[in-house]
Motif scaffolding. Structure first.
Motif, PDB file in Angstrom:
ATOM      1  N   PRO A   1       0.844  -1.187   0.000  1.00 41.13           N
ATOM      2  CA  PRO A   1       0.000   0.000   0.000  1.00 41.13           C
ATOM      3  C   PRO A   1       0.885   1.244   0.000  1.00 41.13           C
ATOM      4  CG  PRO A   1      -0.009  -1.062   2.146  1.00 41.13           C
ATOM      5  CD  PRO A   1       0.780  -1.942   1.249  1.00 41.13           C
TER       6      PRO A   1
ATOM      7  N   GLN B   1       1.511   6.094   3.826  1.00 43.02           N
ATOM      8  CA  GLN B   1       0.531   7.070   4.292  1.00 43.02           C
ATOM      9  C   GLN B   1       1.242   8.342   4.733  1.00 43.02           C
ATOM     10  OE1 GLN B   1       0.402   3.802   6.203  1.00 43.02           O
ATOM     11  NE2 GLN B   1      -1.786   3.592   6.603  1.00 43.02           N
TER      12      GLN B   1
ATOM     13  N   TRP C   1      -8.661  -2.729  18.932  1.00 42.04           N
ATOM     14  CA  TRP C   1      -8.509  -1.840  17.781  1.00 42.04           C
ATOM     15  C   TRP C   1      -8.434  -0.367  18.212  1.00 42.04           C
ATOM     16  CZ3 TRP C   1      -6.395  -1.542  13.410  1.00 42.04           C
ATOM     17  CH2 TRP C   1      -6.708  -0.507  12.514  1.00 42.04           C
TER      18      TRP C   1
ATOM     19  N   VAL D   1      -4.993   0.163  19.359  1.00 42.33           N
ATOM     20  CA  VAL D   1      -4.073   0.232  18.222  1.00 42.33           C
ATOM     21  C   VAL D   1      -4.204   1.596  17.558  1.00 42.33           C
ATOM     22  CG1 VAL D   1      -3.581  -0.709  15.930  1.00 42.33           C
ATOM     23  CG2 VAL D   1      -4.063  -2.257  17.821  1.00 42.33           C
ATOM     24  N   HIS D   2      -5.456   2.021  17.428  1.00 41.04           N
ATOM     25  CA  HIS D   2      -5.732   3.296  16.778  1.00 41.04           C
ATOM     26  C   HIS D   2      -5.001   4.432  17.488  1.00 41.04           C
ATOM     27  CE1 HIS D   2      -8.023   6.151  14.408  1.00 41.04           C
ATOM     28  NE2 HIS D   2      -8.516   5.125  13.741  1.00 41.04           N
TER      29      HIS D   2
ATOM     30  N   ALA E   1      -1.254   4.331  17.070  1.00 42.99           N
ATOM     31  CA  ALA E   1      -0.802   4.704  15.731  1.00 42.99           C
ATOM     32  C   ALA E   1      -0.655   6.215  15.571  1.00 42.99           C
ATOM     33  CB  ALA E   1      -1.751   4.149  14.684  1.00 42.99           C
TER      34      ALA E   1
ATOM     35  N   ARG F   1       2.020   1.500  12.814  1.00 42.01           N
ATOM     36  CA  ARG F   1       0.922   1.324  11.865  1.00 42.01           C
ATOM     37  C   ARG F   1      -0.006   0.235  12.391  1.00 42.01           C
ATOM     38  NH1 ARG F   1       3.713  -0.506   6.672  1.00 42.01           N
ATOM     39  NH2 ARG F   1       1.643  -0.401   5.768  1.00 42.01           N
ATOM     40  N   GLY F   2      -1.272   0.344  12.064  1.00 37.61           N
ATOM     41  CA  GLY F   2      -2.229  -0.659  12.511  1.00 37.61           C
ATOM     42  C   GLY F   2      -2.976  -1.261  11.338  1.00 37.61           C
ATOM     43  N   LEU F   3      -3.223  -2.564  11.424  1.00 38.71           N
ATOM     44  CA  LEU F   3      -4.060  -3.235  10.436  1.00 38.71           C
ATOM     45  C   LEU F   3      -5.190  -3.896  11.199  1.00 38.71           C
ATOM     46  CD1 LEU F   3      -1.471  -5.263   8.317  1.00 38.71           C
ATOM     47  CD2 LEU F   3      -2.563  -3.125   7.671  1.00 38.71           C
ATOM     48  N   ARG F   4      -6.388  -3.813  10.656  1.00 40.68           N
ATOM     49  CA  ARG F   4      -7.498  -4.489  11.302  1.00 40.68           C
ATOM     50  C   ARG F   4      -8.070  -5.499  10.321  1.00 40.68           C
ATOM     51  NH1 ARG F   4     -13.094  -1.722  13.319  1.00 40.68           N
ATOM     52  NH2 ARG F   4     -13.636  -3.283  14.868  1.00 40.68           N
TER      53      ARG F   4
ATOM     54  N   ALA G   1      -0.566 -11.078   7.155  1.00 41.25           N
ATOM     55  CA  ALA G   1      -1.040  -9.719   6.876  1.00 41.25           C
ATOM     56  C   ALA G   1       0.048  -8.718   7.236  1.00 41.25           C
ATOM     57  CB  ALA G   1      -2.318  -9.443   7.678  1.00 41.25           C
TER      58      ALA G   1
ATOM     59  N   ASP H   1       2.941  -9.019   4.699  1.00 45.09           N
ATOM     60  CA  ASP H   1       2.588  -8.464   3.383  1.00 45.09           C
ATOM     61  C   ASP H   1       2.632  -6.943   3.397  1.00 45.09           C
ATOM     62  OD1 ASP H   1       2.224 -10.947   2.320  1.00 45.09           O
ATOM     63  OD2 ASP H   1       0.052 -10.979   2.571  1.00 45.09           O
ATOM     64  N   HIS H   2       2.348  -6.344   4.552  1.00 42.00           N
ATOM     65  CA  HIS H   2       2.321  -4.890   4.621  1.00 42.00           C
ATOM     66  C   HIS H   2       3.625  -4.301   5.146  1.00 42.00           C
ATOM     67  CE1 HIS H   2      -1.934  -5.720   4.116  1.00 42.00           C
ATOM     68  NE2 HIS H   2      -2.057  -4.490   3.697  1.00 42.00           N
TER      69      HIS H   2
END
Lengths: 324, 329
Positions: free
Chosen positions: A4, A7, A61, A64-65, A68, A74-77, A90, A93-94
């Motif tokens: 991605p 950001q 979450w 995590v938010h 971040a 960084r956070g992934l949900r 996951a 991959d990120h």
């Protein structure tokens, strides 16, 4: 795998990515992030922490938010609870780093071990596995099954890693690009890595007792691990020629069939044809003959599947490198 | 690439600004596969409701093999640019019709409707509202349900079984009225008769699914009687769904379990016979020996079959991911 886009506000081009899967660990998120940041305070190059919320039911979450807010985090949900392996994938991959470290989200691994792992990786390894010293878990429920499982894995795969279950590991990006973990393969990362040609080592790491939250493991997984081991053996040993694996079992079946045949022949000569006709040996022999035949056919189906997949992908094996 | 099983990198929150009536297109996909009412009347009723809501829309009717648009509908489609008619040359079923309809439509929001009056047109508003409120997929459930007790028992039984297999209980998966974003429609792994499990499949894929109560249309209330073949097919559908939900990634867990049971029972029988043999009894003429051998052989075969499954899963692994990222920060 496409990454991605970066950001706004996030660290650009991190060299190191720390990946932590989280499932219902809301109390552990903040201490974990603080601890990792502390441990990496001396780390000279840009790094990122990737927190993967694996469909938690508590307010992980939200934690995590807020974590971040730091540009290094960084956070992934994930859309649903996909399991530890999928959550790690996951994160991988990120991850943008050329080096990736994975660790448990429950504070049982010690981030202070990360610099030592990285130093070890620089000695020329693709994978450095943590080896938990003085494990702080329940003896009968966790340590004994783990000890047995590790022994079996070592014997079966020949990869000399003492502690396959420790999440604290350091990987080179090149290795992760070759690994596609699924189901519950996080337990077999060393063996799977070895099968794609990775250079692997292990080193002692610290281990702490759980402070918050609950363990998500139980004894029930033992049977599953045993089944998974059979799969592991199959895909690491016979990944290029499944027919050979099936043919080996088929030969055994053939021998059993032959044994029944010989027994029948003996009975025939000893008691005469009249009595021998009443025996079940021919039936049993034919059953095994059929099984032998069936196994060869299965092996052929596996070869067809392999062939179809390989034709759509490159035929060069992934595990190669430039030596000079 | 929109190949099956591909990852959508980020689903994110719905883009602000979108989701207001008027500045988006709604594609209504109507698969004409089994039962149909007067499609012109259906179109007029639902188009009127969408018009009242101030939405821009198009209707895509997909006729399965054996169904043809009525002359009135064809004439209407020539005058009304909102109507598109597609037709399969053969019978391919509802799932295929839905996929074609999604593929050939342009709207950001897909609304699927059955080809007969199943729900009241007034239900469209709440359905679209649910999608605007952040649901990836909004499914209608007919409430209050006024079917015969026989159909209600069947519906309950069906949902009871499926409910045990997924995290969320659904009340009316057979309802054909659903609203979803285009990216969800394009990423649902649908084939065969899987359209009956759309909510459960979407949930398994990590999408947010909401149920919206919608009034049942009087035309829909009648006793449905099916032949035994239909029940058999449903049962197979459920078995397939169950197998795929539990063992897509781990076929050996399924085949290995059954195989091990066979192997275990077979070994026990053989062992018992061995004890007899040592005690001096003749066992070579006992059919039980054959049974024991059969079970062991079947066990080996089943485990072999599971291993082939594992090889196929392993080979696909680089192309698929078991997770779907919902949000990123």
């Amino acid at each position: 795998m496409s990454h991605p886009s970066t950001q706004r506000g996030a660290v650009s081009d991190p060299v190191l990515s720390v990946v932590a899967p989280l499932y219902n660990e809301s109390e552990n998120v903040r201490p974990l992030v603080e601890w990792i940041l502390q441990a990496l305070a001396e780390y000279p190059r840009p790094f990122e922490i990737i927190l993967v919320d694996d469909g938690s039911r508590d307010d992980t979450w939200a934690q995590v938010h807020s974590a971040a807010a730091d540009p290094r985090v960084r956070g992934l949900r994930l859309g649903r609870n996909a399991g530890q392996t999928a959550a790690m994938m996951a994160g991988f991959d990120h991850a943008r780093g050329t080096v990736v470290v994975s660790l448990d989200g429950d504070l049982q691994n010690d981030p202070r071990d990360i610099p030592a792992l990285l130093a070890k990786l620089d000695e020329g390894y693709d994978l450095v596995c943590g080896w938990r010293q003085r494990r702080q878990d329940k003896f009968l429920l966790r340590k004994v099954p783990s000890w047995v499982a590790n022994r079996i894995i070592r014997r079966l795969t020949g990869v000399p890693i003492t502690d396959n279950g420790c999440s604290l590991k350091a990987y080179r990006r090149e290795l992760l690009d070759r690994l596609s973990l699924y189901a519950e393969q996080h337990r077999f990362i060393p063996a799977l890595s070895a099968s794609v040609g990775a250079r692997i080592t292990e080193m002692p790491v610290r281990h702490h007792a759980r402070r918050f939250g609950e363990s998500k493991y139980g004894i029930s997984r033992t049977v599953k691990v045993l089944v998974d081991l059979l799969t592991l053996k199959m895909i690491t040993t016979f990944r290029s020629r499944p027919l050979i694996g099936f043919a080996m079992v088929s030969v055994v079946a053939l021998l059993v069939a032959l044994l029944f045949g010989v027994m029948w022949a003996i009975a025939w000569t000893q008691f005469g044809p009249e009595k021998a006709r009443a025996l079940v040996f021919p039936g049993a022999g034919l059953l095994w003959l059929g099984t032998a035949f069936y196994l060869i056919m299965l092996g052929l189906v596996a070869e067809v599947a392999l062939r179809n997949e390989r034709e759509s992908a490159s035929t060069i094996p992934h595990a190669w490198e430039v030596v000079r | 690439m929109t190949a099956k099983g591909m990852v959508v990198e980020s689903l994110g929150e719905p883009t602000p600004g979108a989701g207001h009536a008027g500045d988006r297109l709604i594609s209504v996909v109507v698969p004409v596969v089994e039962r149909t009412d007067d499609l012109v009347a259906l179109y007029q009723a639902f188009a009127a409701e969408l018009g009242r809501l101030g939405e821009a829309f198009e209707f895509v009717f997909v006729f399965d093999g054996g169904f043809t648009p009525s002359p009135e509908l064809t004439t209407l489609s020539e005058q009304d640019r909102h109507i598109h008619l597609l037709r399969f040359a053969q019978r391919f079923g509802e799932t295929a019709a839905l996929r074609l309809g999604v593929d050939r439509s342009r709207g950001e929001v897909i609304l699927t409707l059955p080809a007969y009056f199943q729900v009241q047109p007034e239900g469209l508003g709440p359905l679209l509202q649910a999608v605007d409120n952040g649901a990836d997929l909004a499914v209608a459930y007919r409430s209050p349900r006024r079917d015969s007790w026989l159909n209600r028992v069947q519906t309950r039984a069906f949902h009871q079984i499926i409910g045990g297999l997924s995290d969320q209980r659904f009340h009316d998966m057979a309802c054909g009225a659903r609203a979803m974003h285009r990216r969800i429609a394009e990423n649902l792994p649908l084939y065969g008769d899987m359209h009956r499990f759309i909510p459960a499949i979407a949930l398994r894929e990590g999408f947010r699914v909401t149920e919206v109560p919608v009034a049942q249309h009087p035309n829909d209330i009648r006793t449905r009687v099916y032949g035994p073949g239909v029940y058999l097919r449903r049962l197979l559908d459920i078995a397939t769904f169950f197998f795929l939900a539990k063992f897509t990634e781990k076929p050996l867990r399924f085949f290995g379990l059954i195989g091990s049971i066979f192997l275990g029972v077979g070994s026990l029988i053989s062992l018992a016979l061995l004890v007899d043999k040592i005690a001096g009894e003749a066992i070579a003429n006992r059919p039980l020996l054959l049974f024991g051998v059969l079970l062991i052989a079947l066990g080996v075969q089943l485990i072999g079959l599971g291993l082939v499954g594992e090889i196929i899963v392993h080979l696909r692994a680089p192309h698929r991911r078991a997770y779907r990222v919902r949000e990123q920060v």
